[in-house]
Design an enzyme around this catalytic site. Structure first.
Site, PDB file in Angstrom:
ATOM      1  CD  GLU A 191     -21.712 -90.998 -52.839  1.00  0.00           C
ATOM      2  OE1 GLU A 191     -20.698 -90.442 -52.398  1.00  0.00           O
ATOM      3  OE2 GLU A 191     -22.469 -91.721 -52.134  1.00  0.00           O
TER       4      GLU A 191
ATOM      5  CB  CYS B 174     -20.070 -91.717 -47.938  1.00  0.00           C
ATOM      6  SG  CYS B 174     -20.489 -90.240 -48.867  1.00  0.00           S
TER       7      CYS B 174
ATOM      8  CG  ASP C  18     -19.630 -85.570 -46.021  1.00  0.00           C
ATOM      9  OD1 ASP C  18     -18.466 -85.744 -45.607  1.00  0.00           O
ATOM     10  OD2 ASP C  18     -20.071 -86.119 -47.048  1.00  0.00           O
TER      11      ASP C  18
END
Length: 409
Positions: A271, A143, A302
Site C-alpha cells: 500500500e 500485508c 486483517d
C-alpha cells in the site's frame, strides 16, 4: 442479496383473501423493516490503511443496499490497543491477535454456511483465520513486506534476502532526514510492535519452520542470527532514519521519500505505492527473506470478526460478509475522486485482483505474489499481549539502539 418470493393471488373467498393479507411477504417485509429500523450495529474498520474513509464509505454503501433499515455506527478501535468492548458488534482485527481473542471467548465462529463465496478467498488466508478447526474471521486485506527498487537497478533486482541486500547497499553512515539520494535503505523499524513482529517473522525464516506461535519463544536468550539480521537492516538504513517517526505519525513518509529519490531501496508494504503516486510505475518490487536459506512468505491478515456478545448475531455475520466481500473491498481500493490513486492493499479475494488488474497492471504482479503455494498467515499465540509487552523492553537494547525511547506500540 435477499430475494422476496411472491405468489399468485386467487380470489377464492373473503376469508382466504384476508388470510393472504396477513401472511403475505409484503406484510412480513414491513414488519421486518419496522423491527430493523430500531437496530444499530456498532462497527470498527481497520484504521491502519492509506485511506480509511474509503473503506468506511464502501462498507456503508454496500450495507445500505442490503439492509437499509439497519443503521451502522462507526467507532474508533484497533486490536493492538485493546480487547473488543462488549458493545462493538463487528470489527476488523489483525490475525496476530486471533488466537488470543478466540481463547478469551470474544469471537463467534463462522460455519461453512455463514461464509459467502468462500471459494473466492485465497486458501491460505482462510486457513489462517481458523482456530481449533473453526473460522473466526473473514479475511479482508493482507500485508507483507516487499523490497522496492527502481526499474533500472538490476543489481538490487537480483537480491533475494537481506544478506544479499547488504552486500549491495552496505552500511549507511548518514543520519540525514530524509536520507541521501539513491543511497542506503529506507525502512520503518520504529515501533515496539514492529520490532517484535519482525523478530518473530525472521525467526520463522531462520529456522525454516512455519508456526502459529501457540507457544511464543523465550526472550532470554534471543536468537543471535535473527538479531544480527535485524541489525543489518538498521545498519543499511542508519539508526536515526530507521527509528524516525514524523510528528504527524505519517506511516508512509518513507514511500514519499523514495518517490523523491531518497534511498537506493525501500522495504515496506504494497500500500506504500499509493503514496508514490505516478512514480509507482517506475518501481519494481519483490518479497525478501530474512534468511539466506529458504523463504517462508508471511502475510499479516486483517479479518472481519463478530463479537460473541452481540445482540444480533445473524445481522452481525451478514455485515461481516458485506465488509469482507469482493464488491466492498474493490470499491474501497479504487480511487473515488480525481487525483486519487488505488490503495494498493492486498485483497484476500481472487475476484478483486481480477477486477483491479484490468485498470491497474500493478495488481497483476501483486496477484502473483499472493498466489504462491508457500504463503502463510502470520499468527501469534494466546499470550501475545504479555509477550509483546516484554519484547518491547528487551529488543531495543538487544539491537544496540542508543536511543531506546522509541517504544511506540
Amino acid at each position: 442479496m435477499s430475494k422476496v418470493k411472491g405468489f399468485i393471488y386467487k380470489p377464492l373467498m373473503v376469508m382466504l383473501a384476508l388470510l393472504l393479507v396477513v401472511v403475505s411477504p409484503a406484510g412480513a417485509g414491513a414488519a421486518h423493516s419496522d423491527a430493523s429500523s430500531d437496530i444499530t450495529l456498532k462497527v470498527a474498520i481497520y484504521p491502519y490503511v492509506p485511506d480509511p474513509a474509503r473503506f468506511q464509505a464502501a462498507v456503508l454503501d454496500q450495507w445500505q443496499r442490503q439492509e437499509p433499515g439497519v443503521k451502522l455506527e462507526f467507532t474508533d478501535w484497533d486490536s493492538y490497543s485493546a480487547d473488543p468492548p462488549d458493545d462493538l458488534d463487528v470489527f476488523v482485527l489483525d490475525s496476530i491477535f486471533l488466537s488470543h481473542f478466540v481463547d478469551a471467548g470474544y469471537l463467534l465462529p463462522f460455519g461453512s454456511q455463514d461464509i459467502d463465496q468462500a471459494e473466492d478467498v485465497l486458501p491460505f488466508a482462510l486457513q489462517g483465520a481458523k482456530r481449533n478447526g473453526e473460522v473466526y474471521g473473514l479475511p479482508q486485506i493482507l500485508c507483507t513486506n516487499l523490497l522496492f527498487y527502481r526499474k533500472g537497478d538490476l543489481k538490487i533486482g537480483q537480491v533475494d534476502n537481506i544478506y544479499e541486500l547488504y552486500k549491495k547497499i552496505g552500511t549507511s553512515h548518514s543520519e540525514q532526514i530524509p536520507p541521501p539520494q539513491n543511497k542506503g535503505l529506507l525502512i520503518n523499524m520504529a515501533g515496539g510492535t514492529t520490532k517484535a513482529s519482525m523478530y518473530l517473522e525472521a525467526l520463522i525464516d531462520v529456522t525454516g519452520q512455519y508456526t502459529e506461535y501457540d507457544l511464543l519463544p523465550p526472550l532470554d536468550p534471543l536468537n543471535d542470527k535473527v538479531i544480527r539480521g535485524l541489525r543489518l537492516l538498521i545498519n543499511m538504513a542508519g539508526e536515526k532514519p530507521s527509528q524516525y517517526v514524523p510528528e504527524d505519525g505519517d506511516a508512509y513518509v518513507r514511500a514519499s521519500w523514495f518517490a523523491q529519490g531518497s534511498g537506493r531501496a525501500f522495504i515496506g508494504y504494497s500500500e506504500s505505492m499509493m503514496r508514490m503516486g505516478d512514480y509507482a510505475e517506475q518501481v519494481r518490487f519483490k518479497p525478501i527473506s530474512s534468511s539466506a536459506g529458504q523463504d517462508i512468505p508471511l502475510f499479516y491478515s486483517d479479518v472481519v470478526s463478530v463479537n460473541s456478545k452481540t445482540a444480533h448475531p445473524e445481522l452481525a455475520k451478514k455485515l461481516a460478509n458485506v465488509m469482507a466481500s469482493a464488491d466492498t473491498v474493490e470499491q474501497a481500493l479504487r480511487p473515488q475522486a480525481d487525483g486519487q490513486y488505488p490503495q494498493y492493499l492486498l485483497p484476500a479475494r481472487h475476484q478483486v485482483y481480477e477486477a483491479l488488474m484490468q485498470d491497474y497492471p500493478i495488481y497483476s504482479e501483486l496477484a502473483q505474489i499472493v498466489n504462491k503455494p508457500s504463503n502463510r498467515v502470520f499468527r501469534l499465540g494466546p499470550e501475545v499481549r504479555t509477550w509483546l509487552k516484554d519484547a518491547k523492553q528487551v529488543l531495543p537494547e538487544a539491537l544496540g539502539l542508543t536511543d531506546v525511547s522509541s517504544l511506540a506500540s
